[in-house]
Design a protein around this motif. Structure first.
Motif, PDB file in Angstrom:
ATOM      1  N   GLY A 110       0.767  -1.242   0.000  1.00  0.00           N
ATOM      2  CA  GLY A 110       0.000   0.000   0.000  1.00  0.00           C
ATOM      3  C   GLY A 110       0.790   1.281   0.000  1.00  0.00           C
ATOM      4  O   GLY A 110       0.219   2.375  -0.113  1.00  0.00           O
ATOM      5  N   GLY A 111       2.116   1.203   0.133  1.00  0.00           N
ATOM      6  CA  GLY A 111       2.925   2.405   0.066  1.00  0.00           C
ATOM      7  C   GLY A 111       2.678   3.394   1.192  1.00  0.00           C
ATOM      8  O   GLY A 111       2.769   4.606   0.990  1.00  0.00           O
ATOM      9  N   LEU A 112       2.378   2.908   2.384  1.00  0.00           N
ATOM     10  CA  LEU A 112       2.131   3.799   3.514  1.00  0.00           C
ATOM     11  C   LEU A 112       3.428   4.472   3.948  1.00  0.00           C
ATOM     12  O   LEU A 112       4.515   3.886   3.884  1.00  0.00           O
ATOM     13  N   ARG A 113       3.297   5.699   4.381  1.00  0.00           N
ATOM     14  CA  ARG A 113       4.444   6.423   4.952  1.00  0.00           C
ATOM     15  C   ARG A 113       4.170   6.591   6.438  1.00  0.00           C
ATOM     16  O   ARG A 113       3.260   7.307   6.840  1.00  0.00           O
ATOM     17  N   VAL A 114       4.958   5.891   7.248  1.00  0.00           N
ATOM     18  CA  VAL A 114       4.710   5.818   8.691  1.00  0.00           C
ATOM     19  C   VAL A 114       5.803   6.585   9.425  1.00  0.00           C
ATOM     20  O   VAL A 114       6.978   6.214   9.365  1.00  0.00           O
ATOM     21  N   VAL A 115       5.414   7.644  10.091  1.00  0.00           N
ATOM     22  CA  VAL A 115       6.346   8.400  10.934  1.00  0.00           C
ATOM     23  C   VAL A 115       6.125   7.937  12.370  1.00  0.00           C
ATOM     24  O   VAL A 115       5.024   8.080  12.914  1.00  0.00           O
ATOM     25  N   THR A 116       7.149   7.342  12.952  1.00  0.00           N
ATOM     26  CA  THR A 116       7.026   6.768  14.286  1.00  0.00           C
ATOM     27  C   THR A 116       7.464   7.767  15.361  1.00  0.00           C
ATOM     28  O   THR A 116       7.928   8.864  15.067  1.00  0.00           O
ATOM     29  N   SER A 117       7.350   7.341  16.596  1.00  0.00           N
ATOM     30  CA  SER A 117       7.740   8.172  17.736  1.00  0.00           C
ATOM     31  C   SER A 117       9.226   8.068  18.040  1.00  0.00           C
ATOM     32  O   SER A 117       9.740   8.800  18.887  1.00  0.00           O
ATOM     33  N   LEU A 118       9.941   7.168  17.366  1.00  0.00           N
ATOM     34  CA  LEU A 118      11.327   6.877  17.712  1.00  0.00           C
ATOM     35  C   LEU A 118      12.244   8.060  17.448  1.00  0.00           C
ATOM     36  O   LEU A 118      12.210   8.667  16.376  1.00  0.00           O
ATOM     37  N   ASP A 119      13.080   8.378  18.419  1.00  0.00           N
ATOM     38  CA  ASP A 119      14.123   9.395  18.284  1.00  0.00           C
ATOM     39  C   ASP A 119      15.406   8.663  17.908  1.00  0.00           C
ATOM     40  O   ASP A 119      15.988   7.960  18.732  1.00  0.00           O
ATOM     41  N   TRP A 120      15.843   8.816  16.657  1.00  0.00           N
ATOM     42  CA  TRP A 120      16.961   8.021  16.158  1.00  0.00           C
ATOM     43  C   TRP A 120      18.249   8.299  16.926  1.00  0.00           C
ATOM     44  O   TRP A 120      19.046   7.396  17.175  1.00  0.00           O
ATOM     45  N   ASN A 121      18.460   9.535  17.346  1.00  0.00           N
ATOM     46  CA  ASN A 121      19.656   9.841  18.127  1.00  0.00           C
ATOM     47  C   ASN A 121      19.632   9.102  19.466  1.00  0.00           C
ATOM     48  O   ASN A 121      20.632   8.497  19.877  1.00  0.00           O
ATOM     49  N   LEU A 122      18.489   9.139  20.161  1.00  0.00           N
ATOM     50  CA  LEU A 122      18.376   8.418  21.421  1.00  0.00           C
ATOM     51  C   LEU A 122      18.488   6.904  21.208  1.00  0.00           C
ATOM     52  O   LEU A 122      19.049   6.190  22.042  1.00  0.00           O
ATOM     53  N   GLN A 123      17.942   6.421  20.098  1.00  0.00           N
ATOM     54  CA  GLN A 123      18.002   4.994  19.811  1.00  0.00           C
ATOM     55  C   GLN A 123      19.449   4.526  19.650  1.00  0.00           C
ATOM     56  O   GLN A 123      19.832   3.468  20.156  1.00  0.00           O
ATOM     57  N   GLN A 124      20.248   5.328  18.970  1.00  0.00           N
ATOM     58  CA  GLN A 124      21.651   4.959  18.785  1.00  0.00           C
ATOM     59  C   GLN A 124      22.392   4.949  20.119  1.00  0.00           C
ATOM     60  O   GLN A 124      23.229   4.072  20.373  1.00  0.00           O
ATOM     61  N   ILE A 125      22.077   5.928  20.984  1.00  0.00           N
ATOM     62  CA  ILE A 125      22.673   5.940  22.323  1.00  0.00           C
ATOM     63  C   ILE A 125      22.253   4.687  23.088  1.00  0.00           C
ATOM     64  O   ILE A 125      23.081   4.030  23.739  1.00  0.00           O
ATOM     65  N   ALA A 126      20.969   4.361  23.004  1.00  0.00           N
ATOM     66  CA  ALA A 126      20.446   3.194  23.721  1.00  0.00           C
ATOM     67  C   ALA A 126      21.102   1.904  23.237  1.00  0.00           C
ATOM     68  O   ALA A 126      21.485   1.047  24.044  1.00  0.00           O
ATOM     69  N   GLU A 127      21.232   1.740  21.933  1.00  0.00           N
ATOM     70  CA  GLU A 127      21.812   0.513  21.386  1.00  0.00           C
ATOM     71  C   GLU A 127      23.271   0.352  21.805  1.00  0.00           C
ATOM     72  O   GLU A 127      23.699  -0.743  22.196  1.00  0.00           O
ATOM     73  N   LYS A 128      24.019   1.435  21.737  1.00  0.00           N
ATOM     74  CA  LYS A 128      25.429   1.358  22.142  1.00  0.00           C
ATOM     75  C   LYS A 128      25.555   1.117  23.644  1.00  0.00           C
ATOM     76  O   LYS A 128      26.411   0.336  24.092  1.00  0.00           O
ATOM     77  N   THR A 129      24.692   1.774  24.412  1.00  0.00           N
ATOM     78  CA  THR A 129      24.748   1.601  25.865  1.00  0.00           C
ATOM     79  C   THR A 129      24.452   0.160  26.254  1.00  0.00           C
ATOM     80  O   THR A 129      25.127  -0.414  27.117  1.00  0.00           O
TER      81      THR A 129
END
Length: 816
Positions: free
Chosen positions: A290-309
């Protein structure tokens, strides 16, 4: 063989001659027969083209994942496709596109000759229009009939659509390899950027792949051939006048940086949650095509910090404590939006169930992280942070000869319950503030009893914890982590404290648009006040009190964040199977779990302080670095009536000037369901009374000098009530607003359910008189006093204190 070749040439020539001239009944009939099988092309641009659903971070710029069927595609309007993309494609695929009709006769004849020589239909000679017709409508088989269909469809396309429209349709349709269909999907797949941001060499590289996407893949073994073809295209663009010599030189010098080959997913555990949400709501087909464009709540900068942590913390825990996994969730407490989510250390570690999302799916015992729900329930019932209970070895199973009141910690009878503290020591009388801040177990169990298991579970449910919902399954061990919870829900529940009792529904998605840009779903805050602000503020005040937690964690601990006001709670389960830290500021709440997927215990006492706190601290310090300071609001003033609720573990009854100090545990003074009400007439009627009282008295005997002088019999006072609605000060004169002149005569009566021991008069806040001793008859006292002076407006206050240190006051304002 030669005869077969001549026959093929003749056959093709006849077909092409008849088509070009329209002559011959047989040829026309053959062509007409083929034409009847052709699809309609007049609605080509309005047909339903399968497009990928794209999941972005909250900025709408970082692509996290594309959900697609067999084709990964995003349609881009022609005017948004860079000129260099169009020209690079024309240079290698069809330089004369704008100058010829649907087909190029010279290319067709050249292809006919080569096919005749080879004895098969293998040479294409196709224009861009023909390629579009072939890719959009026809199968990939190489037969003469298909070639005729391709030519007929191309002619129809050129009659209906302009050259720009055909080129735009082509660039959105053509395959570039790796399931990437169209220029936008290709740009994202190979360069990690949108097509609109492609530079000339990148456009040339993508055009190079069109001839043989697998062969020329930058991730294959023919990268040198790809780069050579890219340089050739740049040269052709100069020859065709698309670029000048300077642009060519610049493009040839630029070094391409291809994206690493991957499955193309960022924040995988979070993305899989979003995908499941979309599928459940809109269906598999709509999500895949369906070609949906989904903007999520995720903050990519915080996500990268979380993954590394998490990665760093788990690596450390694995070496030190045999803890091989971890999970982290961060949420905006003001909106309920999930900002970062790491479900496990490595999503792709299939051997260790890395794709299992501990944050959302894992049911883990929370240890002491559950305690705040019991404490806030107790506060709601009238207990206070200053309330005193005794931390002493306590057996919580009453009236069971196999579970003696004098605790024997070597008693392993499963029917008994006598928890130890983390420190393996006992503090004696302790306030609820210090007990919660230092995570002391015995007082927590007492608090759960006072608050009630059922009411505490209801509080947790109201806050968003759904997995603990059957009171029959749990006893007093619940407050030490006897149930199972999800990290995601616990973070959401703690956010209620951060928002002074307001719960915001957790959300993963901010906005969803269809292919036409129409918004079909948008974030809407769903908030509800689930507990009165006062009680949430009390919890915040306790969990942010660094001085209160210092005896356990030390003054310079990892539970503080520079420049931020934060409240934190830790939790560790038996055998160190689960370690937790959940903490929050006014603008960010984060929770960490550390342990093992197979529920194996961590070693070397890898509890929350060592295994989870460092991960939480590192994340919060980085995540909160650029956030403004927001302090927690202090609780409103509260006035408990009983000494034990005020922080006094020694209660001094005073009768006729004689003090009778008393030391008892809390059940001696309160009815557990109404702590501010009358003293219990028979404390021993509470089933837990003896089990709490005897250890408290044992502590007092060991720690209070001259304890024999305590707990003496009270002369006719036991059972007296504390000041409540029955205590009253009546000021007969003056009345509020009276004009008194220079002299003020005060006439009042004080009534109390207990003996009155002191009456004080304040004039404009200054003490004017004190009367003490045994005052009045039958707990009534008629008070009169005369004073002079004062200001134009004067505040008169009468304060009365009874033998149990209960205090009541009454004010009037008079004018001179």
């Amino acid at each position: 063989m030669k005869r077969q070749k001549k026959k093929l040439i003749a056959k093709i020539a006849v077909f092409l001659f008849l088509i070009s001239l329209g002559g011959g009944a047989i040829g026309l009939a053959a062509v007409a027969k083929i034409a009847k099988t052709l699809p309609r092309v007049d609605q080509f641009d309005s047909r339903q083209v399968a497009q990928s659903t794209k999941i972005y971070d909250r900025s709408g710029e970082v692509l996290l994942y594309e959900i697609h069927g067999e084709e990964k595609r995003t349609v881009v309007p022609f005017n948004e496709i860079p000129v260099v993309v169009k020209e690079a494609t024309l240079a290698i695929e069809d330089a004369e596109f704008y100058g010829h009709p649907a087909y190029n006769w010279r290319s067709v004849l050249r292809a006919l000759w080569k096919n005749a020589v080879s004895g098969a239909v293998s040479q294409g000679g196709s224009t861009i229009t023909q390629q579009l017709a072939k890719n959009a409508f026809l199968s990939p088989e190489k037969t003469l009939t298909r070639k005729i269909k391709e030519l007929l469809l191309s002619v129809q396309l050129e009659k209906i659509y302009s050259k720009d429209e055909i080129l735009g349709l082509y660039l959105n349709q053509i395959p570039y390899g790796s399931n990437a269909y169209g220029i936008e999907a290709a740009a994202q797949t190979y360069f990690g950027k949108s097509a609109r941001d492609l530079k000339l060499p990148e456009a040339a590289a993508l055009a190079s792949m069109l001839k043989a996407p697998t062969y020329y893949s930058p991730w294959g073994t023919h990268i040198d051939e790809l780069l050579e073809r890219k340089d050739y295209i740049i040269g052709r663009m100069l020859e065709l006048g698309f670029i000048d010599q300077e642009e060519k030189n610049r493009a040839l010098k630029m070094k391409l940086k291809f994206s690493p080959k991957s499955i193309g997913i960022k924040a995988p555990h979070f993305v899989m949650m979003v995908k499941e949400y979309l599928t459940n709501k809109y269906g598999e087909e709509a999500v895949a095509r369906g070609g949906l464009r989904v903007v999520t709540s995720l903050d990519w900068n915080l996500q990268q910090i979380a993954e590394k942590t998490i990665a760093d913390g788990v690596s450390r825990n694995a070496k030190l404590y045999s803890g091989k996994n971890g999970s982290l969730v961060a949420q905006d407490p003001k909106t309920g939006q999930i900002l970062a989510l790491v479900g496990s250390k490595d999503f792709f570690d299939v051997d260790n169930d890395g794709n299992f999302n501990v944050a959302a799916q894992g049911l883990r015992q929370p240890g002491s992280a559950f305690k705040p729900f019991a404490y806030v329930t107790a506060f709601k019932k009238g207990y206070t942070p200053e309330t005193i209970v005794f931390d002493a070895p306590t057996e919580f199973v009453p009236n069971n000869p196999d579970c003696p009141i004098t605790v024997n910690f070597s008693n392993e009878n499963s029917e008994c319950f006598h928890p130890e503290n983390f420190t393996h020591s006992f503090a004696g009388p302790v306030s609820l503030r210090n007990a919660l801040a230092q995570s002391i177990n015995v007082p927590a169990v007492k608090v759960l009893y006072l608050a009630g298991v059922n009411d505490t579970i209801k509080t947790a449910n109201d806050f968003g914890v759904t997995t603990i919902n059957d009171p029959r399954r749990y006893g007093l061990s619940l407050v030490l982590g006897g149930g199972e919870v999800k990290l995601l829900e616990m973070v959401g529940a703690y956010s209620v404290f951060a928002q002074d009792g307001i719960k915001h529904k957790q959300s993963l998605v901010l906005k969803i648009e269809n292919t036409e840009g129409k918004i079909i779903e948008e974030y809407k805050d769903e908030a509800a006040q689930v507990i009165e602000p006062q009680y949430a503020k009390m919890i915040n005040d306790v969990l942010s009190d660094n001085e209160a937690r210092t005896p356990l964690f030390g003054a310079n601990n990892q539970l503080t964040v520079p420049g931020q006001d934060v409240a934190v709670k830790t939790g560790t389960t038996n055998d160190y199977r689960d370690a937790w830290t959940i903490g929050y500021s006014r603008s960010l709440v984060a929770g960490v779990w550390a342990g093992n997927n197979d529920n194996a215990p961590m070693q070397k006492q890898g509890g929350s302080i060592l295994a989870a706190v460092p991960i939480w601290s590192e994340f919060m310090n980085k995540a909160a670095a650029d956030r403004p300071l927001e302090t927690f609001a202090s609780p409103d003033p509260y006035y408990p009536t009983k000494p034990v609720l005020k922080g006094e573990y020694v209660v001094n009854y005073e009768i006729n000037g004689i003090k009778f100090p008393q030391i008892h545990d809390i059940l001696y003074y309160v009815n557990k369901n109404d702590p501010n009400g009358e003293d219990p007439k028979d404390p021993a009627a509470d089933p837990q009374f003896a089990n709490w009282e005897i250890p408290a008295l044992s502590w007092a005997e060991s720690n209070i000098a001259n304890f024999r002088n305590y707990n003496l019999a009270l002369p006719e006072i036991r059972g007296f009530a504390h000041p409540s609605s029955s205590a009253e000060i009546i000021i007969f004169s003056p009345k509020n607003g009276d004009l008194t002149g220079d002299s003020v005569s005060i006439d009042a009566e004080i009534k109390s359910p207990n003996p009155l021991v002191k009456i004080e008069l304040f004039f404009n806040g200054a003490l004017a008189e004190t009367r003490s001793g045994s005052l009045g008859n039958n707990y009534r006292y008629r008070y009169d006093f005369r004073t002079t002076g004062g200001d134009f407006q004067n505040l008169i206050t009468i304060k009365a204190t009874d033998a149990l240190r209960g205090v009541i006051t009454k004010d009037v304002i008079v004018f001179k």
